[in-house]
Scaffold this motif. Structure first.
Motif, PDB file in Angstrom:
ATOM      1  N   SER A 187      27.911 -11.577  -8.545  1.00 51.81           N
ATOM      2  CA  SER A 187      28.604 -12.835  -8.813  1.00 51.81           C
ATOM      3  C   SER A 187      27.739 -13.773  -9.651  1.00 51.81           C
ATOM      4  CB  SER A 187      28.977 -13.500  -7.488  1.00 51.81           C
ATOM      5  OG  SER A 187      29.689 -14.686  -7.716  1.00 51.81           O
ATOM      6  N   LEU A 188      26.462 -13.848  -9.314  1.00 54.33           N
ATOM      7  CA  LEU A 188      25.561 -14.708 -10.090  1.00 54.33           C
ATOM      8  C   LEU A 188      25.394 -14.183 -11.508  1.00 54.33           C
ATOM      9  CD1 LEU A 188      23.632 -17.077 -10.361  1.00 54.33           C
ATOM     10  CD2 LEU A 188      21.823 -15.600  -9.463  1.00 54.33           C
ATOM     11  N   GLN A 189      25.249 -12.879 -11.657  1.00 58.85           N
ATOM     12  CA  GLN A 189      25.097 -12.298 -12.999  1.00 58.85           C
ATOM     13  C   GLN A 189      26.313 -12.620 -13.852  1.00 58.85           C
ATOM     14  OE1 GLN A 189      26.645  -9.707 -14.856  1.00 58.85           O
ATOM     15  NE2 GLN A 189      25.074  -9.562 -16.404  1.00 58.85           N
ATOM     16  N   LYS A 190      27.491 -12.502 -13.272  1.00 56.54           N
ATOM     17  CA  LYS A 190      28.714 -12.806 -14.005  1.00 56.54           C
ATOM     18  C   LYS A 190      28.769 -14.289 -14.381  1.00 56.54           C
ATOM     19  CE  LYS A 190      33.746 -12.707 -13.765  1.00 56.54           C
ATOM     20  NZ  LYS A 190      33.758 -13.350 -15.029  1.00 56.54           N
ATOM     21  N   ALA A 191      28.419 -15.158 -13.466  1.00 53.24           N
ATOM     22  CA  ALA A 191      28.453 -16.593 -13.743  1.00 53.24           C
ATOM     23  C   ALA A 191      27.462 -16.962 -14.848  1.00 53.24           C
ATOM     24  CB  ALA A 191      28.148 -17.387 -12.476  1.00 53.24           C
ATOM     25  N   VAL A 192      26.257 -16.412 -14.777  1.00 50.68           N
ATOM     26  CA  VAL A 192      25.247 -16.690 -15.804  1.00 50.68           C
ATOM     27  C   VAL A 192      25.718 -16.175 -17.155  1.00 50.68           C
ATOM     28  CG1 VAL A 192      22.921 -16.069 -16.572  1.00 50.68           C
ATOM     29  CG2 VAL A 192      23.296 -16.795 -14.215  1.00 50.68           C
ATOM     30  N   ARG A 193      26.258 -14.972 -17.181  1.00 46.59           N
ATOM     31  CA  ARG A 193      26.722 -14.374 -18.433  1.00 46.59           C
ATOM     32  C   ARG A 193      27.903 -15.154 -19.002  1.00 46.59           C
ATOM     33  NH1 ARG A 193      26.456  -8.755 -20.319  1.00 46.59           N
ATOM     34  NH2 ARG A 193      27.379  -8.860 -22.374  1.00 46.59           N
ATOM     35  N   ASP A 194      28.850 -15.521 -18.147  1.00 45.06           N
ATOM     36  CA  ASP A 194      29.995 -16.308 -18.612  1.00 45.06           C
ATOM     37  C   ASP A 194      29.531 -17.620 -19.237  1.00 45.06           C
ATOM     38  OD1 ASP A 194      31.773 -14.388 -17.772  1.00 45.06           O
ATOM     39  OD2 ASP A 194      32.508 -15.513 -16.034  1.00 45.06           O
ATOM     40  N   LYS A 195      28.631 -18.290 -18.563  1.00 48.55           N
ATOM     41  CA  LYS A 195      28.122 -19.568 -19.061  1.00 48.55           C
ATOM     42  C   LYS A 195      27.447 -19.387 -20.415  1.00 48.55           C
ATOM     43  CE  LYS A 195      26.492 -23.547 -16.602  1.00 48.55           C
ATOM     44  NZ  LYS A 195      25.713 -24.130 -15.568  1.00 48.55           N
ATOM     45  N   ASP A 196      26.666 -18.323 -20.545  1.00 48.52           N
ATOM     46  CA  ASP A 196      25.951 -18.043 -21.793  1.00 48.52           C
ATOM     47  C   ASP A 196      26.906 -17.750 -22.939  1.00 48.52           C
ATOM     48  OD1 ASP A 196      23.440 -17.522 -23.243  1.00 48.52           O
ATOM     49  OD2 ASP A 196      24.194 -15.462 -23.330  1.00 48.52           O
TER      50      ASP A 196
ATOM     51  N   GLY B 201      29.923 -18.986 -23.255  1.00 46.80           N
ATOM     52  CA  GLY B 201      30.856 -20.081 -23.493  1.00 46.80           C
ATOM     53  C   GLY B 201      32.138 -19.985 -22.694  1.00 46.80           C
ATOM     54  N   ILE B 202      32.192 -19.075 -21.742  1.00 42.31           N
ATOM     55  CA  ILE B 202      33.359 -18.972 -20.871  1.00 42.31           C
ATOM     56  C   ILE B 202      33.181 -20.021 -19.775  1.00 42.31           C
ATOM     57  CG2 ILE B 202      34.629 -17.474 -19.275  1.00 42.31           C
ATOM     58  CD1 ILE B 202      33.536 -15.080 -20.947  1.00 42.31           C
ATOM     59  N   PRO B 203      34.207 -20.817 -19.523  1.00 38.21           N
ATOM     60  CA  PRO B 203      34.047 -21.898 -18.547  1.00 38.21           C
ATOM     61  C   PRO B 203      33.700 -21.384 -17.141  1.00 38.21           C
ATOM     62  CG  PRO B 203      36.092 -22.157 -19.782  1.00 38.21           C
ATOM     63  CD  PRO B 203      35.535 -20.816 -20.140  1.00 38.21           C
ATOM     64  N   VAL B 204      32.668 -21.984 -16.569  1.00 36.88           N
ATOM     65  CA  VAL B 204      32.243 -21.714 -15.195  1.00 36.88           C
ATOM     66  C   VAL B 204      32.010 -23.067 -14.538  1.00 36.88           C
ATOM     67  CG1 VAL B 204      30.444 -20.684 -13.732  1.00 36.88           C
ATOM     68  CG2 VAL B 204      31.087 -19.560 -15.868  1.00 36.88           C
ATOM     69  N   THR B 205      32.651 -23.284 -13.404  1.00 37.60           N
ATOM     70  CA  THR B 205      32.456 -24.572 -12.733  1.00 37.60           C
ATOM     71  C   THR B 205      31.054 -24.638 -12.148  1.00 37.60           C
ATOM     72  OG1 THR B 205      33.308 -23.772 -10.616  1.00 37.60           O
ATOM     73  CG2 THR B 205      34.915 -24.723 -12.157  1.00 37.60           C
ATOM     74  N   ASN B 206      30.536 -25.844 -12.092  1.00 36.94           N
ATOM     75  CA  ASN B 206      29.197 -26.035 -11.535  1.00 36.94           C
ATOM     76  C   ASN B 206      29.138 -25.646 -10.064  1.00 36.94           C
ATOM     77  OD1 ASN B 206      28.003 -26.887 -13.897  1.00 36.94           O
ATOM     78  ND2 ASN B 206      28.517 -29.037 -13.539  1.00 36.94           N
ATOM     79  N   ILE B 207      30.245 -25.848  -9.346  1.00 34.72           N
ATOM     80  CA  ILE B 207      30.251 -25.502  -7.924  1.00 34.72           C
ATOM     81  C   ILE B 207      30.151 -23.984  -7.745  1.00 34.72           C
ATOM     82  CG2 ILE B 207      32.771 -25.455  -7.638  1.00 34.72           C
ATOM     83  CD1 ILE B 207      30.375 -26.884  -5.060  1.00 34.72           C
ATOM     84  N   TYR B 208      30.870 -23.222  -8.565  1.00 34.61           N
ATOM     85  CA  TYR B 208      30.789 -21.758  -8.465  1.00 34.61           C
ATOM     86  C   TYR B 208      29.401 -21.264  -8.868  1.00 34.61           C
ATOM     87  CZ  TYR B 208      31.799 -16.822  -8.893  1.00 34.61           C
ATOM     88  OH  TYR B 208      31.759 -15.463  -8.738  1.00 34.61           O
ATOM     89  N   TYR B 209      28.873 -21.828  -9.919  1.00 35.72           N
ATOM     90  CA  TYR B 209      27.538 -21.461 -10.385  1.00 35.72           C
ATOM     91  C   TYR B 209      26.500 -21.751  -9.295  1.00 35.72           C
ATOM     92  CZ  TYR B 209      23.552 -21.163 -13.599  1.00 35.72           C
ATOM     93  OH  TYR B 209      22.379 -20.820 -14.215  1.00 35.72           O
ATOM     94  N   GLY B 210      26.599 -22.927  -8.688  1.00 37.75           N
ATOM     95  CA  GLY B 210      25.674 -23.315  -7.627  1.00 37.75           C
ATOM     96  C   GLY B 210      25.821 -22.452  -6.381  1.00 37.75           C
ATOM     97  N   ILE B 211      27.058 -22.153  -6.017  1.00 36.68           N
ATOM     98  CA  ILE B 211      27.292 -21.313  -4.841  1.00 36.68           C
ATOM     99  C   ILE B 211      26.764 -19.899  -5.088  1.00 36.68           C
ATOM    100  CG2 ILE B 211      29.123 -20.158  -3.515  1.00 36.68           C
ATOM    101  CD1 ILE B 211      30.666 -22.810  -3.629  1.00 36.68           C
ATOM    102  N   SER B 212      26.891 -19.414  -6.308  1.00 37.12           N
ATOM    103  CA  SER B 212      26.377 -18.078  -6.631  1.00 37.12           C
ATOM    104  C   SER B 212      24.864 -18.024  -6.443  1.00 37.12           C
ATOM    105  CB  SER B 212      26.738 -17.699  -8.071  1.00 37.12           C
ATOM    106  OG  SER B 212      28.123 -17.609  -8.224  1.00 37.12           O
ATOM    107  N   TRP B 213      24.168 -19.030  -6.945  1.00 41.76           N
ATOM    108  CA  TRP B 213      22.713 -19.095  -6.748  1.00 41.76           C
ATOM    109  C   TRP B 213      22.384 -19.205  -5.268  1.00 41.76           C
ATOM    110  CZ3 TRP B 213      18.682 -17.642  -9.229  1.00 41.76           C
ATOM    111  CH2 TRP B 213      18.664 -17.616 -10.631  1.00 41.76           C
ATOM    112  N   PHE B 214      23.090 -20.097  -4.585  1.00 36.30           N
ATOM    113  CA  PHE B 214      22.848 -20.319  -3.156  1.00 36.30           C
ATOM    114  C   PHE B 214      23.056 -19.027  -2.362  1.00 36.30           C
ATOM    115  CE2 PHE B 214      24.454 -21.541   1.088  1.00 36.30           C
ATOM    116  CZ  PHE B 214      23.335 -22.220   1.557  1.00 36.30           C
ATOM    117  N   ALA B 215      24.131 -18.297  -2.647  1.00 37.72           N
ATOM    118  CA  ALA B 215      24.429 -17.063  -1.919  1.00 37.72           C
ATOM    119  C   ALA B 215      23.334 -16.015  -2.123  1.00 37.72           C
ATOM    120  CB  ALA B 215      25.786 -16.510  -2.350  1.00 37.72           C
ATOM    121  N   LEU B 216      22.846 -15.880  -3.352  1.00 36.82           N
ATOM    122  CA  LEU B 216      21.782 -14.907  -3.598  1.00 36.82           C
ATOM    123  C   LEU B 216      20.496 -15.307  -2.876  1.00 36.82           C
ATOM    124  CD1 LEU B 216      20.921 -12.310  -5.029  1.00 36.82           C
ATOM    125  CD2 LEU B 216      20.152 -13.730  -6.923  1.00 36.82           C
TER     126      LEU B 216
END
Length: 156
Positions: free
Chosen positions: A77-86, A88-103
């Motif tokens: 999930s974190l890899q996907k969020a980081v890649r999407d952000k890189d 230019g695919i929209p990723v919400t900050n809450i999802y990005y933060g939760i992905s880091w938190f979960a890992l």
């Protein structure tokens, strides 16, 4: 006579050449894809075999199994969020933060569990830790390879 020999040589060369499948730009090599899948299978299988053969209660085995599944999911999930952000695919900050938190939580749960496990000898703790980390890294790599392959084929 020499033309006949050259024709025969050319035909022999044509028959011996292998047809090489073209790799799309940006697509990982088959060797890298295979190595990534092998690392994932080896990591997860080793972890699960060790867990199955471990001399611990069923609730402890369930804990370590749940931590592995949670860790694999959170890493992907974190890899996907980081890649999407890189990309230019929209990723919400809450999802990005939760992905880091979960890992971070999954790695912390593994470390805390191993640190406090009195029934596991130090060499087994190292085994579980290494199999866990190998599995997380391989899961990220497999997901990246799948995405890179898909993206390179969509360009055509």
């Amino acid at each position: 006579m020499s033309n006949d020999n050259e024709d025969l040589l050319d035909k022999g060369k044509q028959n011996n050449t292998k047809v090489k499948e073209e790799r799309k730009e940006g697509e990982p090599t088959s060797a890298f894809k295979g190595a990534s899948w092998a690392a994932l299978l080896i990591g997860v299988t080793s972890y699960l075999i060790g867990l199955y053969n471990a001399n611990m209660q069923l609730n402890e085995k369930g804990y370590y199994f749940a931590v592995l599944v949670f860790g694999l999911y959170s890493a992907i999930s974190l890899q996907k969020a980081v890649r999407d952000k890189d990309e230019g695919i929209p990723v919400t900050n809450i999802y990005y933060g939760i992905s880091w938190f979960a890992l971070i939580v999954s790695i912390s749960l593994m470390a805390i569990g191993l640190f406090n496990a009195g029934s596991i000898v130090l060499s087994e703790k190292g085994f579980y830790g290494m199999a866990f980390v190998l599995s997380l890294f391989a899961a990220i790599t497999v997901q990246k390879n799948i995405r890179d392959t898909q993206r390179s084929r969509e360009k055509d």
